[in-house]
Design an enzyme around this catalytic site. Structure first.
Site, PDB file in Angstrom:
ATOM      1  N   GLY A  12       2.198   2.190  10.725  1.00 25.95           N
ATOM      2  CA  GLY A  12       3.103   3.325  10.578  1.00 25.95           C
ATOM      3  C   GLY A  12       3.796   3.738  11.860  1.00 25.95           C
ATOM      4  N   GLU A  51      -7.019   4.330   7.750  1.00 28.09           N
ATOM      5  CA  GLU A  51      -6.852   5.771   7.470  1.00 28.09           C
ATOM      6  C   GLU A  51      -8.107   6.322   6.788  1.00 28.09           C
ATOM      7  OE1 GLU A  51      -3.049   5.503   5.478  1.00 28.09           O
ATOM      8  OE2 GLU A  51      -2.120   4.971   7.389  1.00 28.09           O
ATOM      9  N   GLU A 106      -5.331  -5.327  10.595  1.00 19.41           N
ATOM     10  CA  GLU A 106      -4.356  -4.256  10.768  1.00 19.41           C
ATOM     11  C   GLU A 106      -4.661  -3.506  12.063  1.00 19.41           C
ATOM     12  OE1 GLU A 106      -2.423  -3.023   6.856  1.00 19.41           O
ATOM     13  OE2 GLU A 106      -4.237  -1.841   7.046  1.00 19.41           O
ATOM     14  N   ASN A 161       0.867  -1.184   0.000  1.00 16.05           N
ATOM     15  CA  ASN A 161       0.000   0.000   0.000  1.00 16.05           C
ATOM     16  C   ASN A 161       0.902   1.232   0.000  1.00 16.05           C
ATOM     17  OD1 ASN A 161      -1.825   2.031   0.454  1.00 16.05           O
ATOM     18  ND2 ASN A 161      -2.304   1.426   2.568  1.00 16.05           N
ATOM     19  N   HIS A 199      -9.574   0.697   4.783  1.00 19.42           N
ATOM     20  CA  HIS A 199      -8.296   0.946   5.462  1.00 19.42           C
ATOM     21  C   HIS A 199      -8.554   1.878   6.645  1.00 19.42           C
ATOM     22  CE1 HIS A 199      -4.245   2.360   6.293  1.00 19.42           C
ATOM     23  NE2 HIS A 199      -3.824   1.268   5.673  1.00 19.42           N
ATOM     24  N   SER A 206       3.339  -2.198  10.349  1.00 24.58           N
ATOM     25  CA  SER A 206       4.794  -2.161  10.532  1.00 24.58           C
ATOM     26  C   SER A 206       5.478  -3.489  10.204  1.00 24.58           C
ATOM     27  CB  SER A 206       5.148  -1.685  11.947  1.00 24.58           C
ATOM     28  OG  SER A 206       4.661  -0.364  12.148  1.00 24.58           O
ATOM     29  N   LYS A 214       0.108   4.271  -0.307  1.00 28.83           N
ATOM     30  CA  LYS A 214      -0.531   5.465   0.277  1.00 28.83           C
ATOM     31  C   LYS A 214      -0.296   6.672  -0.640  1.00 28.83           C
ATOM     32  CE  LYS A 214       0.165   3.445   4.780  1.00 28.83           C
ATOM     33  NZ  LYS A 214      -0.007   3.597   6.206  1.00 28.83           N
TER      34      LYS A 214
END
Ligand code: PEP
Length: 253
Positions: free
Chosen positions: A173, A97, A167, A9, A95, A212, A11
């Site tokens: 991140g 985010e 996730e 991904n 996701h 991560s 991003k």
């Protein structure tokens, strides 16, 4: 179980020239007899270019999101049919985010999943708890709500070509990875949720871990019985590290 899957991904990162260099390095480094399926998910605007660059490499193309709508007055949206048209095979939906920064609800994520699936894309459904939810002991409750919101909207048979990515939000991140045991517990729980509706679909379902993942921790994660690969953010922008992750997943299913 299908082949292990590693999806990158990207991003909001990339450039025309940088993307070509990155995917060429990844393609050159992948072993010939691959037991791992590799996907890259660049920003929308780069998808058509990358479809050409990836042709013949065996690396698949995915989108980072998809509209719940098929066409019409929805400014700024990109439909599942359009993504198929430019060569995508996968689309990430839900996701964290998108959920946290753009207000995507469980109901919207379910509609996006359905739109992707019915246009012939393979949805990668992301689920996972925040740190506060984990600390409250609510991990299973949150993951159940997120998975069941989709399973109640579509049929369990629609998961035959789908992928779920666990996730944990606190690991995305942050450099803080779930331990293999923590991840395995949630992966087994997710497989159980699907098995309650169809044992056959659950047995075939690929459940990826994301948060991560790096070359240095991938092997221990992918060795767990219910972890079938990874959804990789930061490390997917570094060809050498991404290749280490792919090689850790190779043959792990
Ligand atoms: C992600 O964005 O899906 C992700 C897992 O990011 P990172 O690998 O950087 O934690």
């Amino acid at each position: 179980m299908g082949r292990a899957l590693v999806a990158g991904n990207w991003k909001l990162n990339g450039s025309r020239t940088g993307n070509v260099a990155l995917v060429r390095s990844i393609a050159a480094g992948l072993a010939r007899d691959r037991t791992v399926e590799v996907v890259v998910c660049p920003p929308f605007v780069y998808l058509p270019d990358l479809a050409v660059t990836l042709d013949g490499t065996g690396i698949a193309l995915g989108a980072q999101s998809v509209s719940a709508e098929a066409s019409g007055a929805f400014t700024g949206e990109v439909s599942a049919g359009m993504l198929r048209d430019v060569g995508c095979r996968y689309a990430i939906v839900g996701h964290s985010e998108r959920r946290a920064l753009y207000g995507e609800t469980d109901a919207l994520v379910a509609r996006k999943f359905a739109a992707a699936q019915s246009a012939g894309l393979q949805p990668i459904l992301c689920v996972g708890e925040t740190l506060a939810e984990r600390n409250q002991g609510a991990t299973e409750q949150v993951v159940r709500r997120q998975v069941e919101a989709v399973m109640n909207h579509v049929s369990v048979d629609d998961f035959a070509t789908a992928v779920i990515a666990y996730e944990p939000v606190w690991a995305i991140g942050t450099g803080q990875t779930a331990t293999p045991e923590q991840a395995q517990d949630v992966h087994a729980f997710i497989r159980g949720l699907v098995a309650a509706r169809s044992g056959r679909i659950a047995a075939e379902l690929r459940i990826l871990y994301g948060g991560s993942v790096k070359g240095s921790n991938a092997r221990a994660l992918f060795r767990m019985p219910d972890i079938d690969g990874g959804l990789v953010g930061g490390a997917s922008l570094d060809a050498a590290d991404f290749l280490l992750i792919c090689s850790a997943a190779s043959g792990s299913c």
